[in-house]
Design an enzyme around this catalytic site. Structure first.
Site, PDB file in Angstrom:
ATOM      1  N   TYR A 143      -8.914 -12.146 -13.199  1.00 14.37           N
ATOM      2  CA  TYR A 143      -8.706 -12.204 -14.653  1.00 14.37           C
ATOM      3  C   TYR A 143      -9.047 -13.584 -15.190  1.00 14.37           C
ATOM      4  CZ  TYR A 143      -6.501  -7.794 -13.663  1.00 14.37           C
ATOM      5  OH  TYR A 143      -6.294  -6.508 -13.237  1.00 14.37           O
ATOM      6  N   LYS A 185      -7.689  -5.340  -1.342  1.00 15.74           N
ATOM      7  CA  LYS A 185      -6.841  -5.533  -2.521  1.00 15.74           C
ATOM      8  C   LYS A 185      -5.390  -5.291  -2.169  1.00 15.74           C
ATOM      9  CE  LYS A 185      -5.960  -3.436  -6.952  1.00 15.74           C
ATOM     10  NZ  LYS A 185      -6.178  -2.305  -7.795  1.00 15.74           N
ATOM     11  N   LYS A 196      -6.872  -0.724   0.118  1.00 11.07           N
ATOM     12  CA  LYS A 196      -6.007  -1.010  -1.030  1.00 11.07           C
ATOM     13  C   LYS A 196      -4.571  -0.694  -0.642  1.00 11.07           C
ATOM     14  CE  LYS A 196      -5.084   0.262  -5.791  1.00 11.07           C
ATOM     15  NZ  LYS A 196      -5.603   0.903  -7.000  1.00 11.07           N
ATOM     16  N   ARG A 256       0.099  -2.689 -14.510  1.00  5.10           N
ATOM     17  CA  ARG A 256       0.711  -1.443 -15.003  1.00  5.10           C
ATOM     18  C   ARG A 256       1.370  -1.671 -16.359  1.00  5.10           C
ATOM     19  NH1 ARG A 256       3.024   0.456  -9.081  1.00  5.10           N
ATOM     20  NH2 ARG A 256       0.970   0.611  -8.091  1.00  5.10           N
ATOM     21  N   LYS A 285       3.367   4.579  -4.859  1.00  5.84           N
ATOM     22  CA  LYS A 285       2.042   5.057  -4.453  1.00  5.84           C
ATOM     23  C   LYS A 285       1.848   4.995  -2.938  1.00  5.84           C
ATOM     24  CE  LYS A 285      -0.092   4.078  -8.941  1.00  5.84           C
ATOM     25  NZ  LYS A 285      -1.268   3.584  -9.680  1.00  5.84           N
TER      26      LYS A 285
HETATM   27  C1  PBG Z   1      -5.588   1.877 -10.502  1.00  2.00           C
HETATM   28  C2  PBG Z   1      -5.697   0.428 -10.300  1.00  2.00           C
HETATM   29  C3  PBG Z   1      -4.660  -0.483 -10.116  1.00  2.00           C
HETATM   30  C4  PBG Z   1      -5.245  -1.718 -10.093  1.00  2.00           C
HETATM   31  C5  PBG Z   1      -6.621  -1.557 -10.225  1.00  2.00           C
HETATM   32  N1  PBG Z   1      -6.889  -0.210 -10.335  1.00  2.00           N
HETATM   33  C6  PBG Z   1      -3.205  -0.294 -10.060  1.00  2.00           C
HETATM   34  C7  PBG Z   1      -2.602   0.649  -9.142  1.00  2.00           C
HETATM   35  O1  PBG Z   1      -3.203   1.093  -8.172  1.00  2.00           O
HETATM   36  O2  PBG Z   1      -1.449   0.991  -9.398  1.00  2.00           O
HETATM   37  C8  PBG Z   1      -4.466  -2.990  -9.972  1.00  2.00           C
HETATM   38  C9  PBG Z   1      -5.103  -4.202 -10.516  1.00  2.00           C
HETATM   39  C10 PBG Z   1      -4.216  -5.346 -10.724  1.00  2.00           C
HETATM   40  O3  PBG Z   1      -2.996  -5.342 -10.433  1.00  2.00           O
HETATM   41  O4  PBG Z   1      -4.743  -6.338 -11.227  1.00  2.00           O
HETATM   42  N2  PBG Z   1      -5.788   2.698  -9.454  1.00  2.00           N
END
Ligand code: PBG
Length: 339
Positions: A327, A262, A207, A217, A231
């Protein structure tokens, strides 16, 4: 995927004409190497408190936050269309967020109540939950901030409790999305110790620290105070792909059943490398920003949004994904059914 005996292909042009199989719809279908089907789709949904509530997410056209009762109706339709798994994300009211995100481990929190209600109404569809603290923390980080840093081991200790309350609520697939080191093994041992040997773990293994999470967010209200590194001290650097293989190897060794790359579209190379290297169930997340781009361009009339969505999802299958979180899952499943 087996490798063709390239370049030992016999015929040169004009004996070989690669366009022959492209001339009819039936022959294109006949030789298609991959196919997207509803069973490949995982549908992420945003859950809110209340009853009969449906709140549009401004930056994600066509996506609504849903109260639990409405979510049950929508998930029923998804199940009917053949979607096997939904991923629940709670929109936690601001007054329940704290610096330590302790709401995450409350068995009566929104996501646990949603899991129980959906499971009771629709026992046949799979339910997945994120393991990470960001929906629950005031700062929006996935872990505990101690002296200005995200503390790895202290965070893992909380994530384990979060995973347990979710599995105990009936969640089928635990999906750690936090990128702390060592969390998969710790969660696996805790699940075994609590007599959940069959709980599935889908690890957000590779990720990346990505700008494409922006609309997500917004949907959660979790982007507020991430600070100057965002992050990047726990999510991966977009420059890297060897490191993705190390992340995946670690998570598999620690007991992950399935892994994820991801975001999706900018990381198809990583997806292919992971699938080729490990040959395990591998998923891609078409994240909120990717979805938003395609939808916005479609709405502006810059391209055919529906076709572009289908093509980008087909790309994940071609690149080696067993399935995709999107989505657009329900819309796409409808289109696939209609043929
Ligand atoms: C949380 C999380 C995130 C997403 C899924 N789980 C956001 C992040 O890490 O800040 C992102 C999903 C998306 O953008 O569709 N840990």
């Amino acid at each position: 995927m087996s490798r063709p005996a390239w370049p030992l292909v016999p015929a040169p042009f004009p004996q070989a004409r690669l366009r022959r199989t492209r001339m009819q719809r039936w022959s294109r279908d006949l030789v298609a190497e991959t196919a997207l089907k509803p069973a490949d789709l995982i549908w992420p949904i945003f859950v809110i408190e209340g009853n009969g509530m449906r709140q549009p997410v401004k930056t994600m056209p066509g996506v609504d936050r849903l109260s639990i009762d409405v979510a049950i109706d929508e998930v029923a339709k998804a199940a009917e269309l053949g979607i096997p798994l939904v991923a629940l994300f709670p929109v936690v009211p601001a007054e329940r967020k704290t610096a330590d995100g302790r709401e995450a481990v409350d068995p009566e929190n929104l996501v646990c109540r949603a899991v129980r209600a959906i499971k009771r109404a629709l026992p046949e569809i799979g339910i997945m939950c994120d393991v990470a603290l960001d929906p629950f923390t005031t700062h929006g980080h996935d872990g505990l901030l101690i002296d200005g840093r995200i503390a790895n081991d202290e965070t893992v200790a909380v994530l384990v409790k979060q995973a347990l309350v979710q599995v105990e609520a009936g969640c089928d697939v635990t999906a750690p999305s936090d990128m702390m080191d060592g969390r998969i093994g710790t969660i696996r041992r805790a699940l075994d110790a609590a007599n959940h040997p069959d709980a599935l773990i889908l690890s957000y293994a590779a990720k990346y620290a990505s700008a494409f999470y922006g609309p997500f967010r917004d949907a959660l209200g979790s982007g507020g105070e991430l600070g100057k590194h965002g992050k990047a001290t726990y999510q991966m650097d977009p420059a890297n792909s060897d490191e993705a293989l190390r992340e995946v190897a670690a998570d598999l060794a620690e007991g992950a059943d399935m892994v994820m790359v991801k975001p999706g579209m900018p990381y198809l190379d990583v997806l292919r490398r992971v699938k080729d290297a490990f040959a395990v169930p591998t998923f891609a997340y078409q994240v909120s920003g990717e979805y938003a781009m395609l939808k916005a361009a479609g709405q502006a009339g810059y391209l055919d949004g529906d076709r572009a969505m289908l093509e980008s999802l087909a790309g994940f299958k071609r690149a080696g994904a067993d399935g995709v979180l999107t989505y657009a899952a329900v819309d796409i499943a409808k289109r696939l059914k209609a043929g």
